[in-house]
Write an enzyme that holds these catalytic residues in place. Structure first.
Site, PDB file in Angstrom:
ATOM      1  N   ARG A   1       9.955 -21.693 -13.708  1.00 47.31           N
ATOM      2  CA  ARG A   1      10.077 -20.451 -13.856  1.00 47.31           C
ATOM      3  C   ARG A   1       9.270 -19.932 -14.871  1.00 47.31           C
ATOM      4  O   ARG A   1       9.342 -18.666 -15.517  1.00 47.31           O
ATOM      5  CB  ARG A   1      11.663 -20.873 -15.177  1.00 47.31           C
ATOM      6  CG  ARG A   1      12.410 -21.222 -14.326  1.00 47.31           C
ATOM      7  CD  ARG A   1      13.951 -20.605 -14.791  1.00 47.31           C
ATOM      8  NE  ARG A   1      15.290 -21.110 -13.844  1.00 47.31           N
ATOM      9  CZ  ARG A   1      15.477 -22.421 -14.031  1.00 47.31           C
ATOM     10  NH1 ARG A   1      14.719 -22.879 -14.723  1.00 47.31           N
ATOM     11  NH2 ARG A   1      16.002 -22.813 -13.225  1.00 47.31           N
TER      12      ARG A   1
ATOM     13  N   HIS B   1      -4.854  -1.594   5.327  1.00 47.50           N
ATOM     14  CA  HIS B   1      -4.138  -2.283   5.908  1.00 47.50           C
ATOM     15  C   HIS B   1      -3.597  -2.737   7.449  1.00 47.50           C
ATOM     16  O   HIS B   1      -3.599  -3.524   8.016  1.00 47.50           O
ATOM     17  CB  HIS B   1      -1.915  -3.137   5.279  1.00 47.50           C
ATOM     18  CG  HIS B   1      -2.717  -3.181   4.363  1.00 47.50           C
ATOM     19  ND1 HIS B   1      -2.350  -2.389   2.818  1.00 47.50           N
ATOM     20  CD2 HIS B   1      -3.644  -4.088   3.206  1.00 47.50           C
ATOM     21  CE1 HIS B   1      -2.459  -3.752   1.787  1.00 47.50           C
ATOM     22  NE2 HIS B   1      -3.396  -4.754   2.224  1.00 47.50           N
TER      23      HIS B   1
ATOM     24  N   ARG C   1      -0.353   2.893 -11.177  1.00 46.98           N
ATOM     25  CA  ARG C   1      -1.243   1.999  -9.917  1.00 46.98           C
ATOM     26  C   ARG C   1      -1.465   2.178  -9.479  1.00 46.98           C
ATOM     27  O   ARG C   1      -2.574   1.237  -8.570  1.00 46.98           O
ATOM     28  CB  ARG C   1      -0.446   0.591 -10.511  1.00 46.98           C
ATOM     29  CG  ARG C   1      -1.583  -0.868 -10.340  1.00 46.98           C
ATOM     30  CD  ARG C   1       0.013  -2.065 -10.744  1.00 46.98           C
ATOM     31  NE  ARG C   1      -1.526  -3.327 -10.208  1.00 46.98           N
ATOM     32  CZ  ARG C   1      -1.909  -4.748 -10.862  1.00 46.98           C
ATOM     33  NH1 ARG C   1      -0.701  -4.540 -12.339  1.00 46.98           N
ATOM     34  NH2 ARG C   1      -2.349  -5.409 -10.140  1.00 46.98           N
TER      35      ARG C   1
ATOM     36  N   GLU D   1       3.302  -1.189 -11.233  1.00 46.64           N
ATOM     37  CA  GLU D   1       3.561   0.141 -10.070  1.00 46.64           C
ATOM     38  C   GLU D   1       4.357   0.473 -10.055  1.00 46.64           C
ATOM     39  O   GLU D   1       5.237   0.986  -9.171  1.00 46.64           O
ATOM     40  CB  GLU D   1       2.974  -0.422  -9.033  1.00 46.64           C
ATOM     41  CG  GLU D   1       2.311   0.437  -8.010  1.00 46.64           C
ATOM     42  CD  GLU D   1       2.064  -0.639  -6.691  1.00 46.64           C
ATOM     43  OE1 GLU D   1       1.188  -1.500  -6.838  1.00 46.64           O
ATOM     44  OE2 GLU D   1       1.324  -0.118  -5.468  1.00 46.64           O
TER      45      GLU D   1
ATOM     46  N   LYS E   1      -1.080  -9.310  -9.837  1.00 48.52           N
ATOM     47  CA  LYS E   1      -0.269  -9.460  -8.335  1.00 48.52           C
ATOM     48  C   LYS E   1      -0.287 -11.140  -7.907  1.00 48.52           C
ATOM     49  O   LYS E   1      -1.397 -10.663  -8.055  1.00 48.52           O
ATOM     50  CB  LYS E   1      -0.945  -8.492  -7.650  1.00 48.52           C
ATOM     51  CG  LYS E   1      -0.019  -6.812  -8.190  1.00 48.52           C
ATOM     52  CD  LYS E   1       0.218  -5.943  -6.779  1.00 48.52           C
ATOM     53  CE  LYS E   1       0.228  -4.534  -7.083  1.00 48.52           C
ATOM     54  NZ  LYS E   1       0.041  -3.349  -5.939  1.00 48.52           N
TER      55      LYS E   1
ATOM     56  N   GLU F   1     -14.680  -2.517  -2.864  1.00 48.07           N
ATOM     57  CA  GLU F   1     -13.325  -2.193  -3.522  1.00 48.07           C
ATOM     58  C   GLU F   1     -14.043  -2.085  -5.279  1.00 48.07           C
ATOM     59  O   GLU F   1     -13.623  -1.696  -6.272  1.00 48.07           O
ATOM     60  CB  GLU F   1     -12.414  -4.115  -4.580  1.00 48.07           C
ATOM     61  CG  GLU F   1     -12.199  -4.735  -2.776  1.00 48.07           C
ATOM     62  CD  GLU F   1     -10.436  -3.653  -3.097  1.00 48.07           C
ATOM     63  OE1 GLU F   1     -10.290  -2.773  -2.984  1.00 48.07           O
ATOM     64  OE2 GLU F   1      -9.413  -3.857  -1.853  1.00 48.07           O
TER      65      GLU F   1
ATOM     66  N   ASN G   1      -4.608   1.347  -4.607  1.00 49.64           N
ATOM     67  CA  ASN G   1      -4.502   1.376  -2.920  1.00 49.64           C
ATOM     68  C   ASN G   1      -5.106   2.509  -2.275  1.00 49.64           C
ATOM     69  O   ASN G   1      -4.477   2.077  -1.491  1.00 49.64           O
ATOM     70  CB  ASN G   1      -3.015   1.626  -3.181  1.00 49.64           C
ATOM     71  CG  ASN G   1      -2.438   0.304  -3.626  1.00 49.64           C
ATOM     72  OD1 ASN G   1      -3.234  -1.063  -4.255  1.00 49.64           O
ATOM     73  ND2 ASN G   1      -1.042   0.811  -3.567  1.00 49.64           N
TER      74      ASN G   1
ATOM     75  N   HIS H   1      -6.251   2.172   1.436  1.00 49.81           N
ATOM     76  CA  HIS H   1      -5.433   0.406   1.381  1.00 49.81           C
ATOM     77  C   HIS H   1      -4.483   0.553   3.151  1.00 49.81           C
ATOM     78  O   HIS H   1      -4.425   0.398   3.528  1.00 49.81           O
ATOM     79  CB  HIS H   1      -4.546   0.098   0.625  1.00 49.81           C
ATOM     80  CG  HIS H   1      -5.197  -0.766  -0.221  1.00 49.81           C
ATOM     81  ND1 HIS H   1      -6.918  -0.030  -1.216  1.00 49.81           N
ATOM     82  CD2 HIS H   1      -5.904  -1.653  -0.863  1.00 49.81           C
ATOM     83  CE1 HIS H   1      -7.387  -0.605  -1.591  1.00 49.81           C
ATOM     84  NE2 HIS H   1      -7.359  -1.888  -1.753  1.00 49.81           N
TER      85      HIS H   1
ATOM     86  N   LYS I   1      -9.975  -1.005 -13.905  1.00 51.11           N
ATOM     87  CA  LYS I   1      -8.648  -1.635 -13.802  1.00 51.11           C
ATOM     88  C   LYS I   1      -7.449  -2.024 -14.493  1.00 51.11           C
ATOM     89  O   LYS I   1      -6.195  -1.365 -14.693  1.00 51.11           O
ATOM     90  CB  LYS I   1      -8.892  -3.184 -12.982  1.00 51.11           C
ATOM     91  CG  LYS I   1      -7.518  -3.931 -12.333  1.00 51.11           C
ATOM     92  CD  LYS I   1      -7.520  -3.871 -10.713  1.00 51.11           C
ATOM     93  CE  LYS I   1      -6.131  -4.256 -10.535  1.00 51.11           C
ATOM     94  NZ  LYS I   1      -5.849  -5.198  -9.438  1.00 51.11           N
TER      95      LYS I   1
ATOM     96  N   HIS J   1     -11.089  -8.007   4.348  1.00 51.44           N
ATOM     97  CA  HIS J   1     -10.372  -6.686   3.898  1.00 51.44           C
ATOM     98  C   HIS J   1     -10.967  -5.683   2.561  1.00 51.44           C
ATOM     99  O   HIS J   1     -10.871  -4.457   3.536  1.00 51.44           O
ATOM    100  CB  HIS J   1      -9.053  -7.434   2.705  1.00 51.44           C
ATOM    101  CG  HIS J   1      -8.599  -6.495   1.787  1.00 51.44           C
ATOM    102  ND1 HIS J   1      -7.655  -6.252   2.121  1.00 51.44           N
ATOM    103  CD2 HIS J   1      -9.074  -6.136   0.592  1.00 51.44           C
ATOM    104  CE1 HIS J   1      -6.687  -5.417   1.380  1.00 51.44           C
ATOM    105  NE2 HIS J   1      -7.907  -5.603  -0.097  1.00 51.44           N
TER     106      HIS J   1
END
Ligand code: NAD
Length: 377
Positions: free
Chosen positions: A137, A268, A257, A253, A159, A201, A261, A264, A243, A281
């Protein structure tokens, strides 16, 4: 000094590499981000409450380069140091690798005080972070990012996750590391194409949050590509500052946040439509930023001069600026993230007039496709 009004807590850009660690401010989950040519033994000594066992997680490419150095730094601090070396590649950010990680933890006798060390790029970092989030956990982990992309983006913010056959990053958790060690010396061995992908980025932070930083990147792109140590220190540090400010304001998010993206949604869809191995990427994000800038001109009245400005900078960073031609219906389905859902306009991160900030805006499919076609072969 006053802060940049649009991002709470972000101080104005200063083009000076500073040696002290940045902190990301998340209350009891705050942590340091060390940036520079680092002494890993010293970084390890600064970790509070180390347990008995450290597990290094890396891959077949990075481990031969840096795992011995990391082990040597950890051995004086931990009673035992074990390692798990995974195959290299985005296609291994999956259940199978996660399972081998959990099995390795069980077989090593890991407990709740064990610390995991993610040594590698974003793939290793996302996977190892998720393994740390769910082992008993949740246990502590340290990010030791070795790609430019992971140093400026994926290692900061908590993330974590894995991919499914149905899509990227569909399973995961928010789980913050206890420290980030962004060692600029590790970038020396990074292939040029991967380095350029990381620059996409870095560039991203300019249009969405900091025009002074964008100006600086335009002045120094050749030096950055030559991996000048002082310039790299400034670029990585400022990227992490931005960031960290965004994540501190909106860790999970809920709204803000999402501006990270930028590019993105298009990116993506490009990655997914072309398949693994075609575009990196960062390359897909670079193309996506051009398309999002184009859409910003159409939808929000951004000055059209932003499109050639960004294209020129991406080119100088060694990034592709023209996507392969794509079939419109399947591309839209990929951007929607659901082939079955037809209703509702997709929301994009767009730049309002003046840029230096970003907002989420819905746009009709025809306008988005026009932006795609403007930057496809
Ligand atoms: N968690 C987040 O917030 C976040 C943000 C952005 C991206 N990501 C994820 O990050 C991943 C991409 O990360 P990436 O671009 O670092 O890719 P990557 O981890 O696949 O690394 C790229 C390649 O460089 C190699 N490599 C790494 N460090 C090296 C070094 N110092 N010298 C030589 N080779 C080295 C790797 O083995 C790999 O082959 C994607 O899975 C993406 O989803 C996550």
């Amino acid at each position: 000094m006053s802060s940049v009004p649009w991002l709470p807590g972000l101080l104005p850009f200063r083009a000076q590499p500073e040696s002290h660690a940045l902190r990301i401010d998340l209350g009891e989950r705050s942590y340091p981000i060390h940036i520079g040519r680092l002494d890993w033994a010293e970084c390890a000594r600064q970790l509070s409450k180390p347990g008995q066992l450290a597990l290094i997680v890396s891959n077949e490419t990075v481990a031969p380069l840096y795992a011995d150095r990391l082990r040597a730094a950890l051995e004086p601090v931990y009673g035992r140091v074990e390692s798990l070396i995974l195959p290299d590649g985005e296609q291994h950010k999956n259940w199978r690798s996660l399972q081998s990680l959990q099995t390795a933890l069980a077989q090593a006798g890991a407990d709740r005080r064990t610390t995991l060390f993610a040594l590698g790029g974003g793939v290793v970092g996302d996977l190892c972070g998720f393994a740390a989030a769910i082992w008993m956990r949740g246990v502590r982990f340290v990010q030791v990012p070795t790609t430019l992309l992971s140093q400026v983006d994926s290692s900061v913010g908590g993330k974590t996750g894995i991919n499914l056959d149905e899509g990227k990053n569909l399973v995961g958790a928010f789980h913050q590391p206890v420290a980030v060690w962004a060692d600029l010396a590790a970038l020396a061995s990074l292939p040029a194409r991967e380095f350029s992908a990381g620059l996409a980025e870095v560039i991203k932070y300019g249009p969405i949050a900091d025009l002074a930083f964008l100006d600086w990147l335009e002045r120094h792109m050749e030096g950055l590509r030559a991996r000048d140590a002082d310039l790299l220190a400034v670029a990585v540090r400022r990227s992490c500052e931005i960031k960290a400010a965004v994540v501190a304001a909106d860790e999970h998010e809920v709204d803000l946040r999402a501006i990270l993206n930028f590019g993105h949604t298009f990116g993506h869809a490009l990655e997914n439509s072309l398949g693994y191995g075609h575009l990196l990427h960062g390359e897909a994000v670079g193309l996506g930023m051009l398309m999002a800038t184009e859409l910003s001109v159409q939808r929000l009245g951004l000055d059209p001069a932003w499109v050639p400005r960004l294209r020129r900078l991406l080119e100088r960073a060694g990034l592709p600026v023209q996507a392969p031609r794509l079939a419109a219906p399947s591309f839209l389905a990929l951007m929607r993230g659901d082939k079955k859902s037809e209703a509702g306009a997709i929301r994009y991160v767009l730049l309002p007039p003046g840029a230096g900030r970003a907002e989420m805006v819905a746009a009709p499919d025809a306008a988005a496709l026009a932006a795609v076609h403007a930057h496809s072969a």
